[in-house]
Design a protein around this motif. Sequence first.
Motif, mmCIF file in Angstrom:
data_model
loop_
_atom_site.group_PDB
_atom_site.id
_atom_site.type_symbol
_atom_site.label_atom_id
_atom_site.label_comp_id
_atom_site.label_asym_id
_atom_site.label_seq_id
_atom_site.Cartn_x
_atom_site.Cartn_y
_atom_site.Cartn_z
ATOM 1 N N UNK A 7 0.802 -1.180 0.009
ATOM 2 C CA UNK A 7 0.114 0.070 0.010
ATOM 3 C C UNK A 7 0.999 1.248 0.099
ATOM 4 N N UNK A 8 1.939 1.271 0.787
ATOM 5 C CA UNK A 8 2.842 2.434 0.764
ATOM 6 C C UNK A 8 3.580 2.588 -0.339
ATOM 7 N N UNK A 9 3.853 1.581 -1.165
ATOM 8 C CA UNK A 9 4.460 1.901 -2.404
ATOM 9 C C UNK A 9 3.712 2.409 -3.589
ATOM 10 N N UNK A 10 2.288 1.896 -3.516
ATOM 11 C CA UNK A 10 1.567 1.974 -4.700
ATOM 12 C C UNK A 10 0.813 3.446 -4.632
ATOM 13 N N UNK A 11 0.344 3.745 -3.262
ATOM 14 C CA UNK A 11 -0.493 4.798 -2.998
ATOM 15 C C UNK A 11 0.131 5.999 -2.243
ATOM 16 N N UNK A 12 -0.706 7.023 -2.268
ATOM 17 C CA UNK A 12 -0.429 8.149 -1.627
ATOM 18 C C UNK A 12 -0.844 8.337 -0.364
ATOM 19 N N UNK A 13 -0.165 7.767 0.576
ATOM 20 C CA UNK A 13 -0.683 7.298 1.847
ATOM 21 C C UNK A 13 -0.245 8.515 2.906
ATOM 22 N N UNK A 14 -1.014 8.721 4.064
ATOM 23 C CA UNK A 14 -0.703 9.760 4.973
ATOM 24 C C UNK A 14 -0.700 8.872 6.384
ATOM 25 N N UNK A 15 0.380 8.777 7.170
ATOM 26 C CA UNK A 15 0.569 8.193 8.414
ATOM 27 C C UNK A 15 -0.389 9.263 9.521
ATOM 28 N N UNK A 16 -1.041 8.574 10.253
ATOM 29 C CA UNK A 16 -1.887 9.470 11.435
ATOM 30 C C UNK A 16 -1.329 8.896 12.725
ATOM 31 N N UNK A 17 -0.579 9.354 13.460
ATOM 32 C CA UNK A 17 -0.052 8.943 14.372
ATOM 33 C C UNK A 17 0.111 9.747 16.013
ATOM 34 N N UNK A 18 -0.321 9.031 16.904
ATOM 35 C CA UNK A 18 -0.070 9.525 18.424
ATOM 36 C C UNK A 18 0.478 8.520 19.361
ATOM 37 N N UNK A 19 1.317 9.079 20.229
ATOM 38 C CA UNK A 19 2.133 8.302 21.289
ATOM 39 C C UNK A 19 1.115 7.516 22.105
#
Length: 228
Positions: free
Chosen positions: A216-228
């Motif tokens: 998915x990361x390779x093929x698509x424009x992906x955004x990480x949404x993260x919190x600790x």
Amino acid sequence: MKQSIYESAEQLNQQFASRIAGLLEQGIAETGRASLVVSGGRTPQGMFKQLSEMDIDWSKVVITLADERWVPLSDDASNEKMVREHLLVNKASQASFVGLKNSAEQATDGVAQCNQAFDSIPTPFDVLILGMGEDGHTASLFPCSEQLSQGLDLSNQSHYIAVQPTTAPNWRMSLTLRALLDSKNTFVHLVGDSKRQVFEQALAGDDETEMPIRAVLKQSDVELVWAP
């Protein structure tokens, strides 16, 4: 890759929910309908609560799952059960829902019915929210499963695949990689340092069979949404 980093899960839940609502509103304005594909687990539950209270025209939103365990809907392992309890409530109770678990006794026998139901979901998806396991699986594309190559095959015309993980219980129904990539906005929603480390490991390598989220990361424009 864009990364949206929040100070806390609470801050993430509120701001991410507002962002999703805005994207769904945009989809409704453009085509009259919008689609939201979500994942199961504990991570999204707080965000789902915030999202369920957003003031948008939920009657024009179709919600479905990236994957599902092939268990009764009354089972606590059911993603549909969790979504109905945490997202399809409050204002979002007006949304349409397309579940994956159907009347077939075996997941392998349920694929055709899932593919038929897929026609009621607006595509490309307006919003796709994926999680990730410690082993790098996403949706139910598990590195340990015999069905992984079929799920990652972009020439596979099926929207869904039945999957049997060897490191987790229950047969699953999962969107294939080809189906997952047909999304206008794709997010990977993670909480905690351990998941961030796994994500960074995924970014650092290329072997999709080792960590399927790489596909998915390779093929698509992906955004990480993260919190600790």
